[in-house]
Scaffold this motif. Structure first.
Motif, PDB file in Angstrom:
ATOM      1  N   MET A 216       4.947  32.041  -7.906  1.00 30.66           N
ATOM      2  CA  MET A 216       3.220  32.366  -8.061  1.00 30.66           C
ATOM      3  C   MET A 216       3.191  34.042  -7.814  1.00 30.66           C
ATOM      4  O   MET A 216       2.134  34.417  -8.830  1.00 30.66           O
ATOM      5  N   LEU A 217       4.087  34.820  -7.116  1.00 35.94           N
ATOM      6  CA  LEU A 217       4.025  36.202  -7.331  1.00 35.94           C
ATOM      7  C   LEU A 217       4.185  36.635  -8.803  1.00 35.94           C
ATOM      8  O   LEU A 217       3.575  37.632  -9.102  1.00 35.94           O
ATOM      9  N   LYS A 218       5.130  36.270  -9.299  1.00 39.86           N
ATOM     10  CA  LYS A 218       5.369  36.564 -10.623  1.00 39.86           C
ATOM     11  C   LYS A 218       4.508  36.117 -11.755  1.00 39.86           C
ATOM     12  O   LYS A 218       4.239  37.288 -12.639  1.00 39.86           O
ATOM     13  N   ARG A 219       3.799  35.143 -11.361  1.00 43.22           N
ATOM     14  CA  ARG A 219       2.470  34.918 -12.476  1.00 43.22           C
ATOM     15  C   ARG A 219       1.168  35.509 -12.037  1.00 43.22           C
ATOM     16  O   ARG A 219       0.563  35.870 -13.124  1.00 43.22           O
ATOM     17  N   GLU A 220       0.935  35.773 -10.876  1.00 43.03           N
ATOM     18  CA  GLU A 220      -0.090  36.405 -10.281  1.00 43.03           C
ATOM     19  C   GLU A 220      -0.283  37.777  -9.967  1.00 43.03           C
ATOM     20  O   GLU A 220      -1.643  38.152  -9.746  1.00 43.03           O
ATOM     21  N   TYR A 221       0.638  38.680 -10.080  1.00 39.02           N
ATOM     22  CA  TYR A 221       0.217  39.994  -9.652  1.00 39.02           C
ATOM     23  C   TYR A 221      -0.551  40.641 -10.419  1.00 39.02           C
ATOM     24  O   TYR A 221      -1.205  41.701 -10.257  1.00 39.02           O
ATOM     25  N   HIS A 222      -0.321  40.261 -11.922  1.00 39.23           N
ATOM     26  CA  HIS A 222      -1.082  40.886 -12.745  1.00 39.23           C
ATOM     27  C   HIS A 222      -2.627  40.740 -12.580  1.00 39.23           C
ATOM     28  O   HIS A 222      -3.397  41.651 -12.559  1.00 39.23           O
ATOM     29  N   SER A 223      -2.994  39.322 -12.440  1.00 40.44           N
ATOM     30  CA  SER A 223      -4.376  39.090 -12.175  1.00 40.44           C
ATOM     31  C   SER A 223      -4.934  39.793 -10.996  1.00 40.44           C
ATOM     32  O   SER A 223      -6.214  40.101 -10.982  1.00 40.44           O
ATOM     33  N   LEU A 224      -4.310  39.826  -9.950  1.00 40.66           N
ATOM     34  CA  LEU A 224      -4.595  40.332  -8.501  1.00 40.66           C
ATOM     35  C   LEU A 224      -5.160  41.875  -8.733  1.00 40.66           C
ATOM     36  O   LEU A 224      -6.186  42.299  -8.634  1.00 40.66           O
ATOM     37  N   PHE A 225      -4.247  42.644  -9.522  1.00 44.23           N
ATOM     38  CA  PHE A 225      -4.666  44.040  -9.927  1.00 44.23           C
ATOM     39  C   PHE A 225      -5.745  44.061 -10.903  1.00 44.23           C
ATOM     40  O   PHE A 225      -6.417  45.109 -10.895  1.00 44.23           O
ATOM     41  N   GLY A 226      -5.695  42.998 -11.808  1.00 47.45           N
ATOM     42  CA  GLY A 226      -6.947  43.254 -12.782  1.00 47.45           C
ATOM     43  C   GLY A 226      -8.457  43.035 -12.043  1.00 47.45           C
ATOM     44  O   GLY A 226      -9.283  43.605 -12.418  1.00 47.45           O
ATOM     45  N   LEU A 227      -8.172  41.993 -10.963  1.00 46.50           N
ATOM     46  CA  LEU A 227      -9.623  41.901 -10.231  1.00 46.50           C
ATOM     47  C   LEU A 227      -9.784  43.223  -9.543  1.00 46.50           C
ATOM     48  O   LEU A 227     -10.993  43.493  -9.412  1.00 46.50           O
TER      49      LEU A 227
END
Length: 283
Positions: A216-227
């Motif tokens: 999950m962390l590998k997939r979603e750290y981009h989207s959290l920062f994008g938000l």
């Protein structure tokens, strides 16, 4: 005569389906750029429609015994609309939460960030995919809708919803055409009982895989920062426009969220580039 008309309409329908799929395949490759398409319209709305992120606060400064000669000095300052900010954050984090639940359970080669072509080694029908067929796009919608809400203008919000629907409707059609060809009746039966976008909790089915924090962390750290970045930039642009000053007071909640997500992003980026901590077999 009726038979000719029937074949003519059938031909038109097939052409429309082909065009719909071609448009969907094209938009699928560039689906990450929808926020950039919205920016010009956001600027237009900002300069032509009222915003509600910053609310005016009138302050009257008294000069006590000098009032008789100097009167009073009235200043108009602006304060952040805290309820609106919190609402936008909740909407955005809800979307991120949906993406987290998808990313933590999905196997490899599904629900990814691929842009060149459709791919799916297995058909996801459990977990979030038992609630709706496109949970990632539902999460994307909420995350992109969050900065839109910061303007506090219903016309801009409705326009974004319409643009998102027109954009992703074609992408979903192209994806479902691919999945129908690949999985056949298995996909059609699942699609028949599962809504496309709005979740239906009556048919929830537990995921076949366990939740993987590392995946999950590998997939979603981009989207959290994008938000966090989109919320921070939009609130800064609105503040600059209202105050006509590049140096503005940042909204505390958004600023803290941005800093925390930036730290997470940098740490994750370094770890992923230098280690294999987040490599999970089969994910």
């Amino acid at each position: 005569m009726l038979e000719c008309t029937h074949f003519h309409l059938l031909g038109v329908f097939m052409v429309l389906k082909d065009n719909f799929k071609k448009e969907g395949d094209f938009l699928f490759r560039y689906r990450s750029y929808l926020p950039l398409v919205v920016i010009p319209f956001f600027v237009l709305c900002l300069v032509s429609l009222p915003q509600n992120l910053l609310l005016p606060r009138i302050e009257v400064q008294n000069f006590f015994f000098l009032d008789f000669w100097l009167g009073t000095d009235t200043q108009v300052n602006f304060v952040y609309n805290t309820p609106l900010v919190i609402f936008a954050l909740i909407v955005g984090l809800l979307g991120q939460g949906i993406r987290i639940l998808v990313a933590g359970y999905v196997p490899r080669n599904t629900s990814g960030r691929n842009t060149k072509a459709q791919k799916a080694e297995v058909l996801n029908t459990t977990g979030m995919y038992s609630l709706c067929r496109n949970p990632l796009y539902l999460g994307n919608f909420l995350m992109m809708f969050a900065p839109v809400l910061l303007l506090g203008n219903w016309l801009f919000a409705l326009s974004f919803i319409l643009a998102f629907w027109l954009y992703y409707e074609r992408i979903i059609y192209a994806e479902e055409s691919f999945l129908t060809q690949k999985f056949g009746d298995e996909y059609l039966q699942w699609a028949k009982n599962t809504p496309a976008f709005l979740p239906n909790f009556r048919h929830y089915t537990k995921s076949n895989l366990g939740f993987s924090m590392r995946s999950m962390l590998k997939r979603e750290y981009h989207s959290l920062f994008g938000l966090a970045t989109s919320l921070f930039l939009i609130h800064w642009i609105i503040s600059v426009y209202v105050s006509w000053d590049l140096v503005v007071a940042f909204e505390p909640c958004i600023s803290v969220f941005f800093v925390v997500s930036a730290v997470i992003y940098v740490v994750m980026l370094v770890l992923i580039k230098t280690t294999k901590i987040f490599e999970v077999e089969g994910r």
